[in-house]
Motif scaffolding. Sequence first.
Motif, PDB file in Angstrom:
ATOM      1  N   LEU A  14       0.831  -1.204   0.000  1.00  0.00           N
ATOM      2  CA  LEU A  14       0.000   0.000   0.000  1.00  0.00           C
ATOM      3  C   LEU A  14       0.870   1.260   0.000  1.00  0.00           C
ATOM      4  O   LEU A  14       0.571   2.238  -0.685  1.00  0.00           O
ATOM      5  N   LEU A  16       3.838   1.431  -1.230  1.00  0.00           N
ATOM      6  CA  LEU A  16       4.434   1.521  -2.568  1.00  0.00           C
ATOM      7  C   LEU A  16       3.487   2.302  -3.483  1.00  0.00           C
ATOM      8  O   LEU A  16       3.909   3.212  -4.204  1.00  0.00           O
ATOM      9  N   LEU A  17       2.217   1.971  -3.399  1.00  0.00           N
ATOM     10  CA  LEU A  17       1.225   2.675  -4.217  1.00  0.00           C
ATOM     11  C   LEU A  17       1.124   4.142  -3.828  1.00  0.00           C
ATOM     12  O   LEU A  17       1.114   5.029  -4.683  1.00  0.00           O
ATOM     13  N   PHE A  20       4.318   5.989  -4.907  1.00  0.00           N
ATOM     14  CA  PHE A  20       4.347   6.165  -6.362  1.00  0.00           C
ATOM     15  C   PHE A  20       3.328   7.227  -6.791  1.00  0.00           C
ATOM     16  O   PHE A  20       3.581   7.996  -7.703  1.00  0.00           O
ATOM     17  N   ALA A  24       4.368  10.513  -8.628  1.00  0.00           N
ATOM     18  CA  ALA A  24       3.870  10.783  -9.984  1.00  0.00           C
ATOM     19  C   ALA A  24       3.258  12.183 -10.064  1.00  0.00           C
ATOM     20  O   ALA A  24       3.476  12.915 -11.038  1.00  0.00           O
ATOM     21  N   LEU A  27       6.115  14.662 -10.085  1.00  0.00           N
ATOM     22  CA  LEU A  27       6.845  14.657 -11.358  1.00  0.00           C
ATOM     23  C   LEU A  27       6.023  15.354 -12.444  1.00  0.00           C
ATOM     24  O   LEU A  27       6.560  16.146 -13.230  1.00  0.00           O
ATOM     25  N   ALA A  28       4.717  15.060 -12.467  1.00  0.00           N
ATOM     26  CA  ALA A  28       3.853  15.711 -13.446  1.00  0.00           C
ATOM     27  C   ALA A  28       3.838  17.219 -13.216  1.00  0.00           C
ATOM     28  O   ALA A  28       3.866  18.011 -14.167  1.00  0.00           O
ATOM     29  N   LYS A  30       6.222  18.912 -12.110  1.00  0.00           N
ATOM     30  CA  LYS A  30       7.499  19.443 -12.585  1.00  0.00           C
ATOM     31  C   LYS A  30       7.418  19.711 -14.092  1.00  0.00           C
ATOM     32  O   LYS A  30       7.997  20.664 -14.588  1.00  0.00           O
ATOM     33  N   GLY A  31       6.681  18.865 -14.801  1.00  0.00           N
ATOM     34  CA  GLY A  31       6.502  19.053 -16.240  1.00  0.00           C
ATOM     35  C   GLY A  31       5.627  20.251 -16.531  1.00  0.00           C
ATOM     36  O   GLY A  31       6.031  21.197 -17.197  1.00  0.00           O
ATOM     37  N   ILE A  32       4.428  20.204 -16.022  1.00  0.00           N
ATOM     38  CA  ILE A  32       3.488  21.320 -16.196  1.00  0.00           C
ATOM     39  C   ILE A  32       2.987  21.719 -14.813  1.00  0.00           C
ATOM     40  O   ILE A  32       2.118  21.029 -14.248  1.00  0.00           O
ATOM     41  N   HIS A  45       6.598  11.537   0.443  1.00  0.00           N
ATOM     42  CA  HIS A  45       7.012  10.651  -0.666  1.00  0.00           C
ATOM     43  C   HIS A  45       8.211   9.805  -0.242  1.00  0.00           C
ATOM     44  O   HIS A  45       8.220   8.583  -0.434  1.00  0.00           O
ATOM     45  N   LEU A  50      10.665   4.793   1.556  1.00  0.00           N
ATOM     46  CA  LEU A  50      11.838   4.244   2.256  1.00  0.00           C
ATOM     47  C   LEU A  50      11.425   3.448   3.496  1.00  0.00           C
ATOM     48  O   LEU A  50      11.804   2.293   3.663  1.00  0.00           O
ATOM     49  N   PHE A  53       7.561   1.314   2.486  1.00  0.00           N
ATOM     50  CA  PHE A  53       7.695   0.193   1.540  1.00  0.00           C
ATOM     51  C   PHE A  53       8.931  -0.653   1.847  1.00  0.00           C
ATOM     52  O   PHE A  53       8.807  -1.801   2.285  1.00  0.00           O
ATOM     53  N   VAL A  54      10.118  -0.082   1.670  1.00  0.00           N
ATOM     54  CA  VAL A  54      11.345  -0.892   1.745  1.00  0.00           C
ATOM     55  C   VAL A  54      11.540  -1.506   3.138  1.00  0.00           C
ATOM     56  O   VAL A  54      11.689  -2.724   3.286  1.00  0.00           O
TER      57      VAL A  54
ATOM     58  N   ASP B 109       8.364  18.800 -21.214  1.00  0.00           N
ATOM     59  CA  ASP B 109       7.393  18.880 -20.119  1.00  0.00           C
ATOM     60  C   ASP B 109       6.448  17.681 -20.163  1.00  0.00           C
ATOM     61  O   ASP B 109       6.115  17.089 -19.141  1.00  0.00           O
ATOM     62  N   LEU B 112       7.835  14.348 -18.956  1.00  0.00           N
ATOM     63  CA  LEU B 112       7.773  14.118 -17.507  1.00  0.00           C
ATOM     64  C   LEU B 112       6.392  13.598 -17.099  1.00  0.00           C
ATOM     65  O   LEU B 112       6.284  12.724 -16.247  1.00  0.00           O
ATOM     66  N   ALA B 116       5.577  10.018 -15.456  1.00  0.00           N
ATOM     67  CA  ALA B 116       4.820   9.888 -14.198  1.00  0.00           C
ATOM     68  C   ALA B 116       3.700   8.859 -14.352  1.00  0.00           C
ATOM     69  O   ALA B 116       3.516   7.983 -13.500  1.00  0.00           O
TER      70      ALA B 116
END
Lengths: 132, 137
Positions: A14, A16-17, A20, A24, A27-28, A30-32, A45, A50, A53-54, B109, B112, B116
């Motif tokens: 759980l 891990l989900l 992630f 995600a 990261l998204a 960071k793109g837009i 996160h 760490l 999960f791990v 962009d 990424l 994701a």
Amino acid sequence: MPRLSAWAVRLSLLYLLLGFTVGAIMLANKGIPFAPWIWRLLPAHIDFLLFGFVIQLAIGIAHWILPRYQGGSRGKETLVWGAISLLNLGIWTVSCISLFNLPGQWLVVGRLLEGTAAVLFASQAWGRIRPS
Amino acid sequence: MPSIVRCYLKTALVMFILALGVGLVQNLGGILPFSPSSLTPVYFHLLMVGWVTQFILGVALWMLPKYSMEKPRGIQALSWAAYILLNIGLLVRAVGEPLNAYSSGLVWDWLLILSAILQWMGGILYVINAWKRVKVK
């Protein structure tokens, strides 16, 4: 697999989900960029993946596969239940700090909880690590 | 050891080497035409997702209790899909992130965002398949 290990492994999946999912979104972003506040989730996160999960997976699997004592016992399971409980409490304490702008002292509390979990698990697993 | 497990473990080893290679490039500072600091997240994620997480997922796939005698590792297609999505997502990030840091507002962009989505879906598919194998005996 004993019940305790099944709980730990399922919890770790759980996390891990969760880890992630948070990763995600960051990261998204960071793109837009759509939510600058999302960076407040970075400690969550890291802790989700760490510790949640791990480390939790390692505890669950170790409890399952380490050599057992004579008679098939895995030792005092309450110690490992305590370790799992404190670990999760620590994870959520650390994760909530930046999310809810809690005072920095809470980080000490969170790390203390996680550290105590490590002590409990180590004290239980120590005797099971021996020559066959 | 089944082929899917071998793929997870060997790819994890490759990612380990790749991550340390990126770590090396990161420390080449003034020699490079771009800022190596943009490689920090790539280095970290190749190491933690590509190496550590992927190795763990591979070993778990191998040693978790069998789902059934006919399908010991559950629905293998899910594990394969997770493997492909996770690694493509990670590599897309490794390319997209430094390019995004160099000049954002372009196609990078969207790389990424694609990364994701791919990694997130990979995680979901792996967990769906692994979940059924975690059972009390």
